[in-house]
Design a protein around this motif. Structure first.
Motif, mmCIF file in Angstrom:
data_model
loop_
_atom_site.group_PDB
_atom_site.id
_atom_site.type_symbol
_atom_site.label_atom_id
_atom_site.label_comp_id
_atom_site.label_asym_id
_atom_site.label_seq_id
_atom_site.Cartn_x
_atom_site.Cartn_y
_atom_site.Cartn_z
ATOM 1 N N PRO A 21 -6.047 -5.826 3.270
ATOM 2 C CA PRO A 21 -7.267 -6.175 4.014
ATOM 3 C C PRO A 21 -7.664 -5.074 4.984
ATOM 4 O O PRO A 21 -6.817 -4.381 5.547
ATOM 5 N N MET A 22 -8.946 -4.893 5.129
ATOM 6 C CA MET A 22 -9.455 -3.895 6.082
ATOM 7 C C MET A 22 -9.184 -4.388 7.502
ATOM 8 O O MET A 22 -9.454 -5.536 7.849
ATOM 9 N N LYS A 23 -8.636 -3.490 8.310
ATOM 10 C CA LYS A 23 -8.425 -3.773 9.725
ATOM 11 C C LYS A 23 -9.003 -2.606 10.527
ATOM 12 O O LYS A 23 -9.221 -1.515 9.992
ATOM 13 N N GLU A 24 -9.235 -2.846 11.780
ATOM 14 C CA GLU A 24 -9.877 -1.843 12.621
ATOM 15 C C GLU A 24 -9.106 -0.524 12.621
ATOM 16 O O GLU A 24 -9.696 0.553 12.565
ATOM 17 N N LYS A 27 -9.724 1.907 9.518
ATOM 18 C CA LYS A 27 -11.038 2.466 9.209
ATOM 19 C C LYS A 27 -11.025 3.988 9.209
ATOM 20 O O LYS A 27 -11.687 4.629 8.395
ATOM 21 N N ASP A 38 -18.986 -0.379 3.827
ATOM 22 C CA ASP A 38 -19.142 -1.790 3.455
ATOM 23 C C ASP A 38 -17.822 -2.428 3.006
ATOM 24 O O ASP A 38 -17.800 -3.591 2.597
ATOM 25 N N ASN A 40 -14.248 -4.271 2.772
ATOM 26 C CA ASN A 40 -13.460 -5.257 3.515
ATOM 27 C C ASN A 40 -11.999 -5.273 3.057
ATOM 28 O O ASN A 40 -11.207 -6.102 3.491
ATOM 29 N N CYS A 41 -11.681 -4.350 2.126
ATOM 30 C CA CYS A 41 -10.292 -4.166 1.699
ATOM 31 C C CYS A 41 -10.113 -2.736 1.190
ATOM 32 O O CYS A 41 -11.102 -1.997 1.029
ATOM 33 N N LYS A 63 -14.128 -4.098 -2.170
ATOM 34 C CA LYS A 63 -14.921 -5.230 -1.694
ATOM 35 C C LYS A 63 -14.391 -6.488 -2.360
ATOM 36 O O LYS A 63 -14.305 -6.571 -3.594
ATOM 37 N N GLU A 64 -13.973 -7.458 -1.550
ATOM 38 C CA GLU A 64 -13.497 -8.728 -2.094
ATOM 39 C C GLU A 64 -14.555 -9.802 -1.856
ATOM 40 O O GLU A 64 -15.028 -9.994 -0.728
ATOM 41 N N THR A 65 -14.929 -10.481 -2.937
ATOM 42 C CA THR A 65 -15.874 -11.603 -2.866
ATOM 43 C C THR A 65 -15.245 -12.808 -3.550
ATOM 44 O O THR A 65 -14.126 -12.736 -4.057
#
Length: 380
Positions: A21-24, A27, A38, A40-41, A63-65
């Motif tokens: 998962p993307m975390k601050e 980045k 854009d 999120n992972c 991108k996870e949807t």
């Protein structure tokens, strides 16, 4: 499938595609990849850096949807990494990549990771589950080994695995022991695995000094030969250590081909030619003739071949060579000198074989430096 590192262990991450998962704090690591704004992972691939531990190489922004995952193109011009400690508590997604699509898509980045490939022996130890209880959480090749010596308390030290034998594991001490075991940080040791009475598996290295011997005890080779016989009859740790320690202090015989310098070779070639051209010549007339060589004679050790493997032969006595030795000149050298000669041989040797034609013992090339670093048992 989504799981956490602490629930799976390193094998689920090692050489697998993983979306974290993307975390601050991640980045910055992703900023040079297409689609980073854009994402999120992050799609990563797990490998082991022997110095830094289990690491995830960033392959692409993701991108996870609700429909699943999608990943952008990679960037083969940069290498960006995530150490496992940064995501150990996060729920991550695993991808089997059965069709090879991900491997083909990011092949450039995966090829770059071959620089971190470990030696074959180290790779084998990574599949040994009985070592898992002793491993560092992230530095998988580092294991806790208890040093044992009479008069001292057992002391746990970290050891980085470097090789694997038939009955032992090799490694390098990563910290200085608090007590005087005779070995220090950076030195290589052999260690073994043992199951305790409560079924706990531990790693240990017996550092008790063996009984002292004298140089005279080793002169006729019988002590070394007896140690090999004992080991071949019962392949235990004490018998193995006994051989290695005796070898470390022994003088051995090496079969060599004598190579004359050009002037000396011409002298003997001329004599041979005269004998061949003159059928009435009597070779016995040469008996007792003295000749002083004009230059240095080089002694080239013989090499034995078994299948595709090459071995450096040494012998405890001249007699142990048998008929084979009749074809060679023979020089006696200390075993440590023999190891140096083997290391400098032009062929890639699998080991040094002692008494190849009677009761052999093979000293694998991967533990030559262990014998070199052993303490002498010779009484001074």
């Amino acid at each position: 499938m989504k799981m956490k590192y602490k629930d799976t262990g390193f094998r689920a991450f090692y050489r697998h595609f993983i979306a974290v998962p993307m975390k601050e704090n991640l980045k910055v690591a992703l900023k040079d990849f297409p689609g980073a704004e854009d994402a999120n992972c992050i799609l990563t691939y797990g490998y082991i850096d022997r110095e830094a531990g289990l690491t995830l190489e960033i392959l692409a922004a993701g991108k996870e949807t609700k429909k699943g995952f999608s990943f952008a193109e990679g960037n083969d011009t940069v290498s960006s990494k995530i150490r496992i400690g940064n995501v150990a508590d996060d729920e991550v997604a695993f991808f089997d990549d059965e069709d090879g699509n991900l491997a083909a898509r990011y092949t450039g980045k995966l090829e770059m990771l071959h620089g971190y490939d470990a030696p074959e022996e180290v790779e084998k130890t990574r599949s040994m589950t009985f070592l898992d209880a002793s491993r560092d959480e992230s530095c998988i090749d580092d294991v806790l080994v208890y040093l044992v010596k009479d008069g001292l308390k057992p002391e746990g030290c970290w050891v980085r695995i470097s090789g694997l034998g038939d009955h032992w594991i090799m490694g390098t001490l990563l910290n200085e022991p608090d007590q005087n075991f005779g070995y220090h940080n950076g030195e290589k040791i052999a260690f073994f695995v043992q199951e305790t009475e409560d079924k706990k598996v531990i790693c240990y290295s017996d550092m008790n000094p063996s009984q002292k011997i004298t140089a005279a005890d080793l002169e006729d080779g019988s002590l070394l030969e007896a140690a090999v016989t004992a080991f071949n009859n019962e392949r235990t740790e004490p018998h193995l250590i006994d051989i290695l320690e005796l070898l470390r202090d022994s003088y051995v015989w090496i079969p060599c081909n004598a190579v004359l310098n050009e002037e000396d070779q011409k002298y003997w070639d001329d004599i041979a030619r005269k004998l061949t051209d003159n059928p009435d010549a009597d070779p016995t007339e040469l008996i007792g003739t003295e000749y002083r060589s004009k230059g240095e004679t080089r002694m080239i050790p013989d090499i034995l071949q078994n299948g595709d493997a090459y071995f450096f032969p040494v012998f405890s006595t001249v007699e142990a060579m048998g008929e084979y030795g009749e074809h060679f000149s023979k020089v006696q050298r200390h075993m440590l000198q023999a190891i140096t000669l083997a290391k400098n041989n032009e062929k890639e040797l699998a080991g040094i074989v002692l008494n190849a034609f009677t009761e052999p013992f093979v000293l694998d090339a991967k533990i030559w430096d262990v014998v070199e670093n052993m303490k002498s048992r010779i009484e001074e």
